[in-house]
Design a protein around this motif. Structure first.
Motif, PDB file in Angstrom:
ATOM      1  N   ALA A 143       0.844  -1.210   0.000  1.00  0.00           N
ATOM      2  CA  ALA A 143       0.000   0.000   0.000  1.00  0.00           C
ATOM      3  C   ALA A 143       0.873   1.253   0.000  1.00  0.00           C
ATOM      4  N   ILE A 144       1.960   1.204   0.733  1.00  0.00           N
ATOM      5  CA  ILE A 144       2.811   2.398   0.843  1.00  0.00           C
ATOM      6  C   ILE A 144       3.616   2.610  -0.437  1.00  0.00           C
ATOM      7  N   GLN A 145       4.069   1.506  -1.030  1.00  0.00           N
ATOM      8  CA  GLN A 145       4.792   1.644  -2.306  1.00  0.00           C
ATOM      9  C   GLN A 145       3.868   2.125  -3.419  1.00  0.00           C
ATOM     10  N   ALA A 146       2.596   1.734  -3.331  1.00  0.00           N
ATOM     11  CA  ALA A 146       1.645   2.201  -4.347  1.00  0.00           C
ATOM     12  C   ALA A 146       1.454   3.714  -4.238  1.00  0.00           C
ATOM     13  N   ALA A 147       1.528   4.234  -3.015  1.00  0.00           N
ATOM     14  CA  ALA A 147       1.349   5.683  -2.818  1.00  0.00           C
ATOM     15  C   ALA A 147       2.634   6.454  -3.121  1.00  0.00           C
ATOM     16  N   PHE A 148       3.783   5.845  -2.831  1.00  0.00           N
ATOM     17  CA  PHE A 148       5.075   6.517  -3.036  1.00  0.00           C
ATOM     18  C   PHE A 148       5.963   5.635  -3.916  1.00  0.00           C
ATOM     19  N   ALA A 149       5.852   5.844  -5.233  1.00  0.00           N
ATOM     20  CA  ALA A 149       6.583   4.971  -6.161  1.00  0.00           C
ATOM     21  C   ALA A 149       8.097   5.093  -5.973  1.00  0.00           C
ATOM     22  N   GLU A 150       8.562   6.272  -5.551  1.00  0.00           N
ATOM     23  CA  GLU A 150       9.998   6.529  -5.461  1.00  0.00           C
ATOM     24  C   GLU A 150      10.617   6.080  -4.127  1.00  0.00           C
ATOM     25  N   LEU A 151       9.828   5.445  -3.282  1.00  0.00           N
ATOM     26  CA  LEU A 151      10.294   5.082  -1.937  1.00  0.00           C
ATOM     27  C   LEU A 151      11.449   4.079  -1.960  1.00  0.00           C
ATOM     28  N   GLU A 152      12.497   4.349  -1.178  1.00  0.00           N
ATOM     29  CA  GLU A 152      13.571   3.359  -0.989  1.00  0.00           C
ATOM     30  C   GLU A 152      13.318   2.689   0.350  1.00  0.00           C
ATOM     31  N   VAL A 153      13.182   1.362   0.306  1.00  0.00           N
ATOM     32  CA  VAL A 153      12.783   0.660   1.527  1.00  0.00           C
ATOM     33  C   VAL A 153      13.974  -0.032   2.181  1.00  0.00           C
ATOM     34  N   ILE A 154      14.074   0.152   3.485  1.00  0.00           N
ATOM     35  CA  ILE A 154      15.172  -0.461   4.253  1.00  0.00           C
ATOM     36  C   ILE A 154      14.584  -1.373   5.316  1.00  0.00           C
ATOM     37  N   ASN A 155      15.175  -2.546   5.415  1.00  0.00           N
ATOM     38  CA  ASN A 155      14.805  -3.470   6.477  1.00  0.00           C
ATOM     39  C   ASN A 155      15.921  -3.413   7.519  1.00  0.00           C
TER      40      ASN A 155
END
Ligand code: DP6
Length: 333
Positions: free
Chosen positions: A308-320
């Motif tokens: 859901a969050i990636q759909a809202a923010f396509a440019e998001l860089e995700v860190i685990n």
């Protein structure tokens, strides 16, 4: 009050290098409860306790080699000897040695855009100095030394949640790892502007401390935020953690707005993204934000909401931040 050199001399035994080169990696960290203001400028003792999460593979590699003259390269580009980064690096390094060193650094996070690159840089530098001079210092000591380079660097020596609690005793004022693993937690980087910030956190925090009429109130609130956050993390209470972190950051930016002249890090894109985060939350997607000394935002959410969050923010860089994939300390090639 003690000066930097005497402080260092009490923490490590300064001596000749024992090897010709050494390298180290340190993760960047994002404060969930911010450090903003100093009790002691010489030793970077903070006004309030802070608490951060390390960004695992986003950080700084530093490689040090003995050389005939001081040299600094950042991401493969040599820094001019009269540049602020060269001066800041060697003012720091010269506290420990009169040897000439070549410092090659590589950041896996944009430099000086409110993404804590100076924190990971000074932490990596201290870890590499520890190796080249064979101090064999414990993490708490290295954290105290990194703090002299940049306050927030004392939270960048370890992976995970790190608290910097002690604001008064220079010998106890270091980053301490919390014994918490939170596999579901994700950090999203929303980078709108990777350029160097107009006003560095170092100057901005002093200016806020001196001129904002709301600074003392923020400090009082921030001390309570620290306690709430600490508890929320221990209990893995995501809602409590996210709400407190967002409040701590936005209230800090409000305090900066009231400084004279005002410090405004947000850009129109920042505010649009803040609204989007709030809309998502109203729609039931639990996501919170934090913001440092720059226009970029960092989002806090749980793995289940990633799509859901990636759909809202396509440019998001995700860190685990708690990924179990091995990190290789490969220095700088
Ligand atoms: C907004 O650690 O860069 O990132 O001690 O003067 O080098 P100096 O400041 P610095 O400030 C960091 C400010 C912050 C908040 C935080 O990381 O806690």
């Amino acid at each position: 009050m003690i000066d930097k050199k005497s402080y260092i001399n009490k923490l490590v035994q300064l001596k000749a290098p024992s090897v010709n080169n050494a390298s180290a990696y340190a993760p960047s960290n994002i404060a969930l409860c911010k450090y903003w203001g100093k009790k002691n400028l010489e030793l970077n003792l903070p006004t309030t306790p802070s608490l951060s999460i390390s960004l695992r593979d986003r950080g700084s590699h530093a490689k040090l080699s003995l050389a005939s003259q001081n040299l600094l390269s950042i991401n493969g580009v040599n820094a001019l000897s009269d540049s602020p980064s060269f001066k800041r690096t060697f003012d720091f390094v010269n506290l420990f040695t009169s040897e000439k060193l070549a410092v090659h650094s590589r950041n896996t996070i944009p430099t000086a855009a409110g993404l804590a690159s100076s924190a990971s840089y000074f932490a990596a530098l201290v870890m590499a100095l520890n190796k080249i001079f064979d101090w064999q210092a414990p993490i708490s000591t290295l954290s105290c030394l990194a703090r002299l380079g940049s306050g927030s660097a004392c939270r960048s020596l370890q992976h995970g949640f790190v608290k910097w609690f002690n604001c008064d005793d220079p010998w106890q004022s270091y980053g301490e790892l919390m014994d918490i693993q939170w596999e579901e937690l994700r950090i999203g980087l929303l980078i709108f502007d990777a350029k160097e910030k107009a006003i560095l956190s170092r100057q901005a925090m002093l200016h806020t401390q001196k001129t904002s009429p709301f600074y003392q109130t923020w400090c009082e609130n921030s001390r309570s935020d620290f306690v709430l956050l600490h508890k929320a993390i221990e209990q893995k209470n995501f809602t409590q953690m996210g709400e407190t972190a967002e409040y701590n950051a936005l209230s800090l930016h409000a305090v900066m707005l009231a400084a004279r002249p005002a410090i405004i890090y947000s850009q129109p894109t920042t505010l649009q993204a803040v609204s989007k985060v709030h809309e998502l939350r109203s729609a039931g997607v639990e996501v919170y934000l934090t913001q440092d000394a720059g226009p970029n935002l960092k989002l806090l959410f749980l793995k289940k909401d990633l799509n859901a969050i990636q759909a809202a923010f396509a440019e998001l860089e995700v860190i685990n931040p708690f990924s179990t994939v091995n990190l290789i300390d490969n220095g700088v090639s």
